[in-house]
Design a protein around this motif. Structure first.
Motif, PDB file in Angstrom:
ATOM      1  N   THR A 495       0.840  -1.101  -0.088  1.00 16.77           N
ATOM      2  CA  THR A 495      -0.073   0.034   0.012  1.00 16.77           C
ATOM      3  C   THR A 495       1.039   0.987   0.119  1.00 16.77           C
ATOM      4  O   THR A 495       1.877   1.384   0.896  1.00 16.77           O
ATOM      5  CB  THR A 495      -0.755  -0.074   1.221  1.00 16.77           C
ATOM      6  N   ARG A 496       0.691   1.915  -1.341  1.00 17.27           N
ATOM      7  CA  ARG A 496       1.847   3.007  -1.238  1.00 17.27           C
ATOM      8  C   ARG A 496       1.064   4.351  -1.525  1.00 17.27           C
ATOM      9  O   ARG A 496       0.143   4.468  -2.083  1.00 17.27           O
ATOM     10  CB  ARG A 496       2.814   2.868  -2.436  1.00 17.27           C
ATOM     11  N   ILE A 497       1.545   5.398  -0.838  1.00 16.47           N
ATOM     12  CA  ILE A 497       1.008   6.823  -1.118  1.00 16.47           C
ATOM     13  C   ILE A 497       2.161   7.856  -1.421  1.00 16.47           C
ATOM     14  O   ILE A 497       3.165   7.574  -0.781  1.00 16.47           O
ATOM     15  CB  ILE A 497       0.175   7.234   0.286  1.00 16.47           C
ATOM     16  N   SER A 498       1.890   8.508  -2.175  1.00 16.34           N
ATOM     17  CA  SER A 498       2.869   9.683  -2.627  1.00 16.34           C
ATOM     18  C   SER A 498       2.260  11.051  -2.657  1.00 16.34           C
ATOM     19  O   SER A 498       1.249  11.081  -3.222  1.00 16.34           O
ATOM     20  CB  SER A 498       3.890   9.341  -3.845  1.00 16.34           C
ATOM     21  N   LEU A 499       2.766  11.984  -1.920  1.00 19.73           N
ATOM     22  CA  LEU A 499       2.265  13.231  -1.991  1.00 19.73           C
ATOM     23  C   LEU A 499       3.079  14.289  -2.491  1.00 19.73           C
ATOM     24  O   LEU A 499       4.449  14.020  -2.415  1.00 19.73           O
ATOM     25  CB  LEU A 499       2.071  13.473  -0.308  1.00 19.73           C
ATOM     26  N   GLY A 500       2.770  15.261  -3.155  1.00 15.15           N
ATOM     27  CA  GLY A 500       3.440  16.102  -3.885  1.00 15.15           C
ATOM     28  C   GLY A 500       4.045  15.476  -5.129  1.00 15.15           C
ATOM     29  O   GLY A 500       3.656  14.708  -5.663  1.00 15.15           O
ATOM     30  N   ASN A 501       4.958  16.147  -5.549  1.00 16.05           N
ATOM     31  CA  ASN A 501       5.622  15.642  -7.116  1.00 16.05           C
ATOM     32  C   ASN A 501       6.934  14.699  -6.525  1.00 16.05           C
ATOM     33  O   ASN A 501       7.681  15.144  -5.981  1.00 16.05           O
ATOM     34  CB  ASN A 501       5.788  16.528  -7.907  1.00 16.05           C
ATOM     35  N   LEU A 502       6.946  13.768  -7.763  1.00 13.96           N
ATOM     36  CA  LEU A 502       7.834  12.599  -7.231  1.00 13.96           C
ATOM     37  C   LEU A 502       9.083  13.154  -8.487  1.00 13.96           C
ATOM     38  O   LEU A 502       8.704  13.621  -9.476  1.00 13.96           O
ATOM     39  CB  LEU A 502       7.502  11.096  -7.607  1.00 13.96           C
ATOM     40  N   SER A 503      10.321  12.859  -8.335  1.00 14.29           N
ATOM     41  CA  SER A 503      11.264  12.803  -9.428  1.00 14.29           C
ATOM     42  C   SER A 503      11.081  11.616 -10.171  1.00 14.29           C
ATOM     43  O   SER A 503      10.395  10.850  -9.682  1.00 14.29           O
ATOM     44  CB  SER A 503      12.745  12.677  -8.672  1.00 14.29           C
ATOM     45  N   GLN A 504      11.913  11.749 -11.329  1.00 16.05           N
ATOM     46  CA  GLN A 504      11.804  10.632 -12.505  1.00 16.05           C
ATOM     47  C   GLN A 504      11.778   9.309 -11.819  1.00 16.05           C
ATOM     48  O   GLN A 504      11.360   8.232 -11.786  1.00 16.05           O
ATOM     49  CB  GLN A 504      12.415  11.029 -13.602  1.00 16.05           C
ATOM     50  N   ASP A 505      13.219   9.377 -10.887  1.00 16.29           N
ATOM     51  CA  ASP A 505      13.614   7.998 -10.191  1.00 16.29           C
ATOM     52  C   ASP A 505      12.705   7.697  -9.254  1.00 16.29           C
ATOM     53  O   ASP A 505      12.273   6.666  -8.981  1.00 16.29           O
ATOM     54  CB  ASP A 505      15.088   8.258  -9.449  1.00 16.29           C
ATOM     55  N   GLY A 506      12.140   8.560  -8.432  1.00 15.20           N
ATOM     56  CA  GLY A 506      11.047   8.276  -7.379  1.00 15.20           C
ATOM     57  C   GLY A 506       9.813   7.850  -8.001  1.00 15.20           C
ATOM     58  O   GLY A 506       9.280   6.832  -7.244  1.00 15.20           O
ATOM     59  N   ALA A 507       9.439   8.244  -9.136  1.00 17.15           N
ATOM     60  CA  ALA A 507       8.189   7.585  -9.825  1.00 17.15           C
ATOM     61  C   ALA A 507       8.338   6.279 -10.216  1.00 17.15           C
ATOM     62  O   ALA A 507       7.356   5.220  -9.750  1.00 17.15           O
ATOM     63  CB  ALA A 507       7.787   8.462 -10.896  1.00 17.15           C
ATOM     64  N   ASP A 521      -0.970  18.237  -8.764  1.00 14.01           N
ATOM     65  CA  ASP A 521      -1.167  19.513  -8.495  1.00 14.01           C
ATOM     66  C   ASP A 521      -0.829  20.104  -7.208  1.00 14.01           C
ATOM     67  O   ASP A 521      -1.716  19.768  -6.227  1.00 14.01           O
ATOM     68  CB  ASP A 521      -2.745  19.909  -8.814  1.00 14.01           C
ATOM     69  N   THR A 522       0.200  20.520  -6.860  1.00 10.67           N
ATOM     70  CA  THR A 522       0.586  20.905  -5.636  1.00 10.67           C
ATOM     71  C   THR A 522       0.314  22.089  -4.847  1.00 10.67           C
ATOM     72  O   THR A 522       0.470  22.314  -3.704  1.00 10.67           O
ATOM     73  CB  THR A 522       2.378  20.838  -5.632  1.00 10.67           C
ATOM     74  N   SER A 523      -0.419  22.647  -5.657  1.00 10.70           N
ATOM     75  CA  SER A 523      -1.414  23.594  -5.086  1.00 10.70           C
ATOM     76  C   SER A 523      -2.289  23.256  -4.372  1.00 10.70           C
ATOM     77  O   SER A 523      -2.898  24.147  -3.491  1.00 10.70           O
ATOM     78  CB  SER A 523      -1.862  24.870  -6.143  1.00 10.70           C
ATOM     79  N   VAL A 524      -2.831  21.920  -4.462  1.00  7.00           N
ATOM     80  CA  VAL A 524      -3.900  21.386  -3.491  1.00  7.00           C
ATOM     81  C   VAL A 524      -3.409  20.761  -2.321  1.00  7.00           C
ATOM     82  O   VAL A 524      -2.915  19.678  -2.541  1.00  7.00           O
ATOM     83  CB  VAL A 524      -4.970  20.594  -4.477  1.00  7.00           C
TER      84      VAL A 524
END
Ligand SMILES: Nc1ncnc2c1ncn2[C@@H]1O[C@H](COP(=O)(O)OP(=O)(O)OP(=O)(O)O)[C@@H](O)[C@H]1O
Length: 720
Positions: A495-507, A521-524
């Motif tokens: 079960t994984r959750i990522s918040l905000g934007n990831l780097s390419q490697d992170g993705a 959309d990091t404005s939300v």
């Protein structure tokens, strides 16, 4: 070449040919006007005899005077003369009929010629019913020789030619059908149905027609809203291998949605695929909400499902902590301010209201502190040594639970569940490593004995069947997180959750796809990617769970609505904490006693304000924020305050990091070079950081789990 045309002359010549042929030889009927074989017979006018009779009737007085001697002829002519009007009328009528018959004849000849030219076959018969239609052909049936094969390309040409000669009007069109089983071509004229399709419907159909995405695609409207606006389409297609592939479906969905455009209702398009049945449904769904307050009702009644986010189409994301779950442990990645703490609060409050207790480690001391004392909370640990003890106690608990399952001959699912949260994993492991290096002898020996990293890695692999669920929080995904030493998050934290934007490697690390989670959309606040029940990542809006801390300093910051959420979520009865090992039971009891003591006697140091004028040291904290004896105190102050910690392998040249000097103090240094060594599987085995300038350079070697402290929070991927 003469450009002059005389339709009357043409018609007379054509009629003459049809009646007598080019040579005037009425018996050579098997050749057409261009001397090719034909099955169309010569045209025989019906009106000729009646025309002759009518002419005789009209001219009868003159003919009688010529043939006066012949009484029989005179009688006949006299009788005819008496019927002259009727004969003239009959002749006129028959002439009209012949003209129409001749038109049918011409149609037959034309159709035969077209079929012969386009298919190479001479039709056996061309039946054009009377009347055929003058300018446009109404209908016809062409019988082909038995077993004639008309190839698609030939049929296409034939249809086009027939449509061209048979004529199309504003309201009628010609349809050509090949009935291969009956060896015939049927031509029918049909009323053109007015195209009442919406612009969107037409756009979808023409896009699909113009591309080779599907064979024979057909778009139909499946649903409309109360205003008649289309809200759902069914797109049928010929089944293919492609249609079952996720990648293909994603691309087609993107193209269809782009062509359908924004819907007037503000809702979004989505697709449901049925590749085995040869269709897909394109329907509107509620857009992603920009904020969801933690709902007070149980959104998912299943007591082993912990809901935490909502996606498009009101889809709820859950952490399935049941024994049957194939994703029993949870990993949350979120940069500072990304909303990680709120997600953890959501999951833990959902657990508590379902009777599941939890225990947590919060090395930053400000993330989970509000949960201390919350119903179901065993303890929240801030101290790194106590955290290492907890991890070891959890390991003992896991072993004790497995023994209990074995001895009692029960299933793991019969044991009560518990959740262990380890937030800011890299900060914690950084503290452990630092203490293992710079701590006193006793601390170093204790850490060596507790070996928390290995205990944690064991837990990640084995805790599931013992009813222990792990929740791991980090600020960014890193390769070291996915290696064995930290529990192999890729395999064990499903079960994984990522918040905000990831780097390419992170993705790639989080989602196995370098594009997922890159355009959040990091404005939300609280917007991220979560794993759906189908196992694929999707956009989600995390529920907002305010700080549940009842301390007035926190509580008074909440809005009335937020207070209502906290009140509504609190379970009536606190979940009990069942321990199967004395280690965990004793640890929790001691921790609770320590926390109580800290609340009773603890005092946070007064803040020191520098440079405000005359007084060098002034307490600037408002009276209301000063802990008092009656109020639960803040956890005791940090021994070393880490802003952030990242794996050594994630450091970049030029970055400033904090390293221990000879006295064990953290001093900032600039990294000039980073040298990461990886094994065959790409996992980090060691990292060498070169620090210092000029000729005085120091090389610091870190092992696979080595981390470095940053002087300030790492903001990669943080909300803008
Ligand atoms: N799901 C959410 N819905 C609405 N607002 C949110 C949500 N999550 C976070 N926020 C807003 O963002 C702020 C930061 O959230 P939070 O403290 O949970 O972040 P964090 O990831 O824990 O950051 P840090 O690690 O620095 O503490 C919150 O105070 C809140 O205003």
């Amino acid at each position: 070449m003469s450009g002059n045309q005389d339709p009357l002359k043409d018609w007379i010549v054509a009629t003459w040919r049809d009646m007598f042929g080019d040579s005037g030889n009425a018996r050579s009927q098997q050749l057409s006007e261009n001397a090719r074989p034909t099955h169309i017979g010569r045209f025989l006018p019906l009106s000729l005899i009646v025309i002759a009779a009518a002419a005789a009737a009209v001219c009868a007085p003159r003919l009688i005077s010529v043939a006066a001697a012949n009484t029989r002829a005179t009688e006949v002519l006299t009788t005819l003369h008496g019927y002259r009007v009727a004969l003239i009328a009959a002749a006129a009528l028959l002439i009209a009929v012949d003209v129409l018959r001749h038109r049918s004849h011409r149609w037959s000849a034309m159709l035969e010629s077209v079929v012969r030219q386009t298919t190479g076959n001479l039709p056996k018969k061309v039946a054009v019913p009377f009347p055929s239609g003058w300018w446009v052909l109404r209908r016809a049936t062409i019988t082909l020789p038995r077993g004639t094969v008309v190839r698609p390309k030939q049929f296409e040409e034939l249809s086009r030619a027939i449509e061209a000669i048979a004529g199309t009007t504003a309201t009628k069109e010609v349809k050509v059908r090949h009935e291969a089983h009956r060896d015939r071509i049927v031509i029918r004229r049909r009323t053109i149905e007015p195209d009442e399709r919406s612009e969107r419907h037409k756009a979808l159909q023409s896009t699909l027609d113009a591309t080779s995405i599907f064979t024979d695609p057909k778009v139909t409207v499946s649903a409309r809203d109360e205003h008649g606006v289309e809200t759902c389409y069914r797109i049928s297609f010929e089944r293919s291998m492609n249609a079952g592939s996720r990648g293909f479906q994603g691309k087609v969905e993107e193209a269809l949605i782009a062509n359908a455009g924004e819907h007037e209702s503000g809702r979004h398009w989505t697709t449901d695929w049925h590749p085995a049945d040869g269709f897909l449904i394109m329907r509107l769904v509620a857009p992603m909400p920009s904020r969801i307050d933690h709902p007070l009702e149980l959104v998912d009644e299943n007591l082993r499902h912990l809901p935490y986010a909502t996606g498009e189409a009101d889809r709820t994301f859950i952490w399935d902590i049941s024994t049957r779950s194939n994703k029993p442990h949870c990993l949350i990645v979120g940069p500072t301010g990304g909303g990680k703490t709120s997600v953890i609060r959501t999951l833990l409050t959902e657990a508590a209201r379902r009777g599941i207790p939890f225990v947590g480690v919060d090395p930053k001391m400000i993330e989970l502190d509000g949960l201390e004392g919350y119903p179901g909370c065993g303890a929240i640990i801030y101290d790194p040594i106590r955290a290492a003890m907890l991890v070891r106690a959890l390991h003992s608990e896991m072993m004790a639970r497995n023994t209990y399952i074995h001895d009692m001959k029960i299933e793991g699912s019969q044991l009560p569940l518990m959740i262990a949260v380890l937030d800011e994993f890299f900060i914690l492991s950084g503290k452990w490593q630092r203490l293992a290096k710079t701590g006193d002898d006793e601390t170093r020996a204790l850490l060596k004995e507790l070996d928390p990293l290995n205990a944690w890695a064991d837990l990640a692999v084995l805790a599931r069947s013992a009813g222990i669920r792990l929740l791991l929080g980090v600020q960014r995904p890193d390769a070291s997180l996915f290696g064995g030493a930290s529990g192999n998050a890729r395999d064990n934290f499903g079960t994984r959750i990522s918040l905000g934007n990831l780097s390419q490697d992170g993705a790639l690390m989080m989602w196995g796809d370098s594009t997922v989670g890159r355009e959040v959309d990091t404005s939300v606040p609280g917007r991220g990617i979560a794993i759906g029940e189908d196992g694929s990542p999707a956009d989600g809006q995390m529920w907002w769970t305010p700080n549940v801390d009842r301390h007035p300093n926190k509580w008074n910051q909440l809005s009335e609505g937020e207070k209502a959420i906290v009140d509504g979520l609190a379970p009536v009865e606190a979940p009990g904490f069942t321990c199967y090992s004395t280690e965990l039971a004793e640890f929790i009891e001691t921790e609770r006693a320590l926390a109580k003591r800290a609340r009773e006697y603890g005092r946070a140091a007064e803040p020191i304000v520098i440079g405000t004028g005359d007084a060098a040291t002034t307490s600037t904290v408002a009276a209301s924020t000063t802990p008092s004896a009656e109020l639960p105190d803040a956890p005791h102050a940090a021994d070393d305050d880490f802003a952030d910690v990242i794996p050594a392998s994630a450091v970049e040249a030029g970055q400033t990091v904090l390293v221990d000097d000879d006295e064990g103090e953290l001093v900032p240094v600039t990294v000039t070079a980073v040298d990461v060594t990886r094994d065959g599987k790409g996992e980090v085995t060691s990292t060498v950081l070169t620090v210092g300038a000029g000729r005085v350079k120091t090389r610091i070697t870190f092992d696979a789990t080595g981390v470095v402290v940053l002087p300030e929070a790492d903001l990669v991927g943080a909300p803008a």
